[in-house]
Design an enzyme around this catalytic site. Structure first.
Site, mmCIF file in Angstrom:
data_model
loop_
_atom_site.group_PDB
_atom_site.id
_atom_site.type_symbol
_atom_site.label_atom_id
_atom_site.label_comp_id
_atom_site.label_asym_id
_atom_site.label_seq_id
_atom_site.Cartn_x
_atom_site.Cartn_y
_atom_site.Cartn_z
ATOM 1 N N HIS A 1 -28.998 1.066 -13.597
ATOM 2 C CA HIS A 1 -28.384 -0.195 -14.038
ATOM 3 C C HIS A 1 -26.870 -0.196 -13.816
ATOM 4 O O HIS A 1 -26.113 -0.743 -14.615
ATOM 5 C CB HIS A 1 -28.678 -0.473 -15.519
ATOM 6 C CG HIS A 1 -30.120 -0.687 -15.833
ATOM 7 N ND1 HIS A 1 -30.696 -1.930 -15.947
ATOM 8 C CD2 HIS A 1 -31.129 0.190 -16.053
ATOM 9 C CE1 HIS A 1 -31.982 -1.812 -16.236
ATOM 10 N NE2 HIS A 1 -32.278 -0.531 -16.298
ATOM 11 N N ASN B 1 -35.560 -5.709 -20.252
ATOM 12 C CA ASN B 1 -35.607 -6.030 -18.820
ATOM 13 C C ASN B 1 -36.148 -7.443 -18.639
ATOM 14 O O ASN B 1 -36.636 -8.045 -19.603
ATOM 15 C CB ASN B 1 -36.533 -5.055 -18.085
ATOM 16 C CG ASN B 1 -35.871 -3.705 -17.808
ATOM 17 O OD1 ASN B 1 -34.649 -3.584 -17.843
ATOM 18 N ND2 ASN B 1 -36.678 -2.708 -17.543
ATOM 19 N N HIS C 1 -27.870 1.039 -26.678
ATOM 20 C CA HIS C 1 -28.771 2.141 -27.066
ATOM 21 C C HIS C 1 -29.936 1.551 -27.850
ATOM 22 O O HIS C 1 -29.709 0.856 -28.850
ATOM 23 C CB HIS C 1 -27.995 3.145 -27.928
ATOM 24 C CG HIS C 1 -28.736 4.412 -28.206
ATOM 25 N ND1 HIS C 1 -30.103 4.548 -28.058
ATOM 26 C CD2 HIS C 1 -28.300 5.627 -28.618
ATOM 27 C CE1 HIS C 1 -30.462 5.775 -28.369
ATOM 28 N NE2 HIS C 1 -29.378 6.452 -28.716
HETATM 29 C C1 HEM Z 1 -37.599 6.813 -20.647
HETATM 30 C C2 HEM Z 1 -37.268 5.751 -19.950
HETATM 31 C C3 HEM Z 1 -35.852 5.346 -19.756
HETATM 32 C C4 HEM Z 1 -34.739 6.112 -19.709
HETATM 33 C C5 HEM Z 1 -34.649 7.610 -19.841
HETATM 34 C C6 HEM Z 1 -33.615 5.221 -19.500
HETATM 35 C C7 HEM Z 1 -32.320 5.638 -19.334
HETATM 36 C C8 HEM Z 1 -31.258 4.818 -19.118
HETATM 37 C C9 HEM Z 1 -29.918 5.254 -18.893
HETATM 38 C C10 HEM Z 1 -29.463 6.706 -18.847
HETATM 39 C C11 HEM Z 1 -29.151 4.163 -18.733
HETATM 40 C C12 HEM Z 1 -27.654 4.121 -18.492
HETATM 41 C C13 HEM Z 1 -26.997 3.859 -19.797
HETATM 42 C C14 HEM Z 1 -25.510 3.999 -19.780
HETATM 43 O O1 HEM Z 1 -24.962 4.746 -18.959
HETATM 44 O O2 HEM Z 1 -24.865 3.362 -20.644
HETATM 45 C C15 HEM Z 1 -29.992 3.049 -18.878
HETATM 46 C C16 HEM Z 1 -29.580 1.764 -18.823
HETATM 47 C C17 HEM Z 1 -30.410 0.711 -19.096
HETATM 48 N N1 HEM Z 1 -31.748 0.760 -19.364
HETATM 49 FE FE1 HEM Z 1 -32.893 2.340 -19.449
HETATM 50 N N2 HEM Z 1 -34.056 3.956 -19.456
HETATM 51 C C18 HEM Z 1 -35.418 3.986 -19.604
HETATM 52 C C19 HEM Z 1 -36.263 2.942 -19.632
HETATM 53 C C20 HEM Z 1 -35.849 1.671 -19.749
HETATM 54 C C21 HEM Z 1 -36.686 0.567 -20.054
HETATM 55 C C22 HEM Z 1 -38.197 0.636 -20.308
HETATM 56 C C23 HEM Z 1 -35.888 -0.506 -20.131
HETATM 57 C C24 HEM Z 1 -36.261 -1.904 -20.478
HETATM 58 C C25 HEM Z 1 -37.055 -2.184 -21.463
HETATM 59 C C26 HEM Z 1 -34.542 -0.099 -19.852
HETATM 60 C C27 HEM Z 1 -33.437 -0.915 -19.849
HETATM 61 C C28 HEM Z 1 -32.176 -0.507 -19.572
HETATM 62 C C29 HEM Z 1 -31.060 -1.401 -19.445
HETATM 63 C C30 HEM Z 1 -31.089 -2.908 -19.622
HETATM 64 C C31 HEM Z 1 -29.963 -0.635 -19.137
HETATM 65 C C32 HEM Z 1 -28.564 -1.142 -18.846
HETATM 66 C C33 HEM Z 1 -27.769 -1.216 -20.103
HETATM 67 C C34 HEM Z 1 -26.423 -1.816 -19.792
HETATM 68 O O3 HEM Z 1 -26.384 -2.984 -19.364
HETATM 69 O O4 HEM Z 1 -25.409 -1.104 -19.954
HETATM 70 N N3 HEM Z 1 -34.546 1.237 -19.633
HETATM 71 N N4 HEM Z 1 -31.278 3.460 -19.095
#
Ligand code: HEM
Length: 745
Positions: free
Chosen positions: A131, A203, A395
């Site tokens: 992202h 999402n 988070h």
């Molecule tokens: C185990 C599964 C997942 C892991 C380990 C994961 C991990 C991460 C990580 C490391 C980031 C970067 C966050 C940052 O640097 O601030 C991120 C961002 C994000 N994740 Fe996940 N994610 C997972 C599943 C999902 C799922 C299922 C969704 C949606 C329901 C999702 C939605 C998002 C969104 C929207 C962001 C962007 C947040 C922003 O705009 O700063 N992720 N995710």
């Protein structure tokens, strides 16, 4: 350049009106870079910093521990009218380093030079591991109160208004990648509630690729560019992605959503948002229900055409972020209703045979309606991208009283992952004190010190129990976070999924069968494109086998495109009940903030009237003419050289432009046609608008343009006597988003 064309004459004409154009440029057209017009000459008079633009907002001015400071948002911006060092010392000269003579070496004692360069050297921080590419806006959420019976959450009580910050993103691409790639979109909302910050990190697709978070690095490594070449950027059309999803068949459902029009949204304003996982809400009596979160866009769910998306990636890679900024600047504030699907909190956590802990499954709205609980309006753009959009830290573990998690094994890993990654990305443990992350309520933790500590904590006893600080701070049962005492069934430690997670195909088929014919056509083409970009025929073959398990017709169509035999399904293709709510076709939606391209020339009588009618309808007119500057009494936003159809939702043609002096006819890189009587760029505008199933309107000589291109009598094409009438007719058709029938021709 064609030397026979009188380019100079045009140049002169443009220059003569340029000054007038600058004065008359309608301020309502969004996108001006500064809050005041830029003068021709560099200013010589010192003045205080200019204010932000009217549509921009900044984080609430809070102390690092959440106290309102009462300061204006500009208190966080640069101060005073003179250039200073970081220590506030005024600087006399920032253009020359301190040297031993004008030809001598630079001196180490030049603090201003070293401070300036050293800070510059450290301007970048790691981009998000996923992202990375995104944009964001401030807004407000107002609760309807309909969730009061099921949760104690204070921000969901009737009439409560809560400040929000929302970041939209793509998943796979790097920070500088294009907006309109085929991908899932992130939809992350930070609610600054009076009981602490609640993040809904969702999402635009309600299911995920994997059921267990331990697979997250696998799916992301597969989707990211190949490790040897770092190709392709922000794409799933490559071997490693399809290698993974064809082997790991629980990913097939999410992959189908990506291949559908949902993978290429028209706008962030026109996307649904989903929490994906099932969450648990707890009410005043301690009773719980299970819920799935939904954001429903007031403008409806709409997508680009695939060719449009590909073209926009080059023409305007910032298309989605520009669309959001421009809409907010022009007052077309995007809105979403927040809704929940509510399920009984039964011990098996199943609903109508669907396992609520399986994040690769969704619950069709037809069997569990989405109940609206509030409305969000995004009404301010960020003032500083880095400070706000880049430093915001979401988070899934940021929960408030009344909202709890479930044992969804994907959610459980996420609860670990976000804090962990932000420690590195934001350079230490104190990122909750960055202005955009500061809670809007008192913070009294016992976390101390660390890099970038902004708080000046008082007292001597950041430990419990203590007497030296009067025993402070005190835990309390009053409005505090209480983990729901959910029973954990007697079990054994085991690395395995429940049996109910094993069905990987029935809901993919449900999605496929819920699509209209043009939407199915798009899906077929998307799979054919993506698999056609893979090198390994074994990977294509394996994915075709997956498609056979989903739907034999889909499989056959893709196989034909790939020039490969279609395999027979190995399992029984299940009968499913389609969910009409999943289709984008068939409704009429508001058109706020849509872009209307209008081709005019000096002879176009009512260009100003059309422009005003478009503004009055809450849309943005983009006047297109042979040259920039002015035509008649209107300022031009796009010349034939800079306009491209993909920027506009609809096209209006009010003139018959003969080839302009800078048109190269047969050699023009934007020519869609031959050396005819019409400017080839205008011909291309019409052709593309037609091909992308956009509504087209014309008045006056514009009708001849449509006739010459051969679309005058086509579906979704209107003509009228006057420009305003033509616009009104176009407007009546725009609510359907596209002329869907044209996709079937
Ligand atoms: C185990 C599964 C997942 C892991 C380990 C994961 C991990 C991460 C990580 C490391 C980031 C970067 C966050 C940052 O640097 O601030 C991120 C961002 C994000 N994740 Fe996940 N994610 C997972 C599943 C999902 C799922 C299922 C969704 C949606 C329901 C999702 C939605 C998002 C969104 C929207 C962001 C962007 C947040 C922003 O705009 O700063 N992720 N995710």
């Amino acid at each position: 350049m064609d030397p026979t064309k009188p380019v100079k004459a045009v140049k002169d004409a443009v220059e003569s009106v340029a000054e007038k154009a600058a004065e008359m440029l309608d301020p309502q057209v969004p996108g001006s870079p500064g809050s005041a017009p830029a003068p021709l000459a560099e200013p010589t008079q010192a003045q205080p910093p200019l204010p932000p633009k009217a549509h921009q907002g900044a984080p609430d001015t809070r102390s690092p521990t959440g106290a309102p400071t009462g300061a204006a948002p500009t208190a966080m911006a640069q101060q005073g009218e003179y250039l200073t060092t970081a220590q506030g010392v005024r600087v006399r000269d920032t253009d020359h380093s301190l040297k031993a003579g004008d030809r001598g070496p630079t001196l180490l004692q030049d603090h201003h030079l070293r401070e300036k360069i050293t800070h510059f050297d450290h301007e970048r921080i790691p981009e998000r591991v996923v992202h990375a590419r995104g944009t964001a806006a401030h807004g407000v959420f107002e609760a309807y109160g309909s969730a009061e019976p099921i949760t104690t959450a204070g921000f969901l009580k009737a009439g409560v208004e809560t400040a929000v910050f929302v970041r939209f993103s793509t998943v796979l691409g790097s920070r500088g990648s294009a907006d309109t790639v085929r991908d899932t979109r992130g939809f992350a909302t930070k609610f600054y509630t009076g009981e602490g910050t609640f993040d809904l990190v969702g999402n635009n697709i309600p299911v995920f690729f994997i059921q267990d978070g331990i697979k997250f690095p696998d799916v992301i490594h597969a989707g990211k560019p190949h490790p040897d070449t770092e190709i392709p950027q922000a794409q799933s059309a490559h071997d490693t992605f399809w290698d993974f999803v064809s082997l790991h068949t629980e990913a097939q459902h999410h992959a189908m959503w990506n291949m559908s029009d949902r993978g290429i949204p028209r706008s962030y304003r026109m996307m649904e948002g989903f929490g994906v996982h099932t969450f648990r809400l707890v009410n005043e009596d301690g009773k719980s229900v299970l819920v799935k979160w939904h954001w429903k866009p007031v403008l409806g769910v709409h997508s680009l055409a695939w060719e449009e998306a590909q073209m926009i990636s080059g023409v305007d890679p910032d298309y989605h972020r520009r669309d959001l900024y421009d809409a907010i600047e022009s007052g077309a504030y995007p809105q979403w209703e927040l809704g929940v699907q509510v399920f009984p909190d039964t011990p098996d956590q199943m609903f109508e045979g669907i396992d609520l802990l399986d994040p690769t499954k969704f619950v069709p709205e037809e069997i569990a309606p989405v109940q609206a609980i509030g409305k969000m309006t995004l009404n301010r753009n960020p003032t500083n991208f880095f400070a706000e959009v880049e430093q915001v830290a979401f988070h899934v573990g940021h929960l408030v009283p009344g909202i709890d998690v479930t044992n969804d094994p994907l959610l459980q890993t996420r609860l670990f992952s976000y804090l962990d990654t932000q420690l590195t990305r934001l350079g230490g443990p104190n990122f909750a004190q960055i202005p955009i992350n500061r809670p809007h309520c008192p913070v009294n933790d016992m976390l101390r010190d660390g890099f970038h500590q902004d708080a000046v904590h008082a007292g001597v006893a950041p430990y419990k129990p203590n007497t030296l600080d009067g025993g402070n701070p005190f835990p309390t049962p009053e409005r505090s976070y209480t983990d729901m005492p959910v029973a954990v069934t007697e079990s054994r430690k085991i690395r395995a999924n429940p049996l109910s997670f094993e069905d990987h195909f029935s809901q993919v088929r449900l999605f496929w069968q819920s699509m209209s014919t043009p939407e199915q056509e798009h899906i077929i083409r998307a799979y054919t494109f993506e698999l056609g970009k893979c090198y390994e025929s074994s990977i294509k073959k394996r994915q075709l086998q997956c498609l056979a398990e989903i739907d034999p017709v889909l499989c056959q169509e893709v196989a034909t495109g790939l020039g490969m035999p279609a395999p027979a399904p190995q399992t029984e293709v299940l009968q499913v009940v389609p969910s009409p709510a999943l289709s984008q076709v068939g409704s009429i939606w508001p058109t706020d903030g849509r872009m209307v391209g209008i081709v005019v020339d000096d002879a176009t009588q009512d260009a100003r009237a059309v422009q005003e009618a478009v503004f009055a309808a809450g849309m943005v007119p983009m006047l297109i003419a042979a040259h920039g500057g002015m035509v008649g009494n209107v300022a031009v936003q796009r010349s034939f050289a800079t306009a491209r159809s993909v920027e506009f939702d609809v096209l209006l043609v009010g003139s018959f432009p003969v080839p302009a002096p800078d048109a190269l006819a047969l050699r023009d890189e934007k020519s869609g046609a031959g050396d005819g009587p019409m400017d080839p760029r205008v011909e291309l505008l019409v052709q593309e608008s037609w091909r992308h199933a956009k509504v087209i309107g014309a008045w006056g000589p514009g009708a001849e343009v449509l006739a010459a291109v051969g679309v005058l009598d086509g579906q979704g094409v209107v003509t009228a006597e006057s420009g305003v009438e033509a616009f009104e007719q176009v407007r009546a058709l725009m609510g359907a988003h596209r002329v869907w029938e044209r996709f079937l021709m």
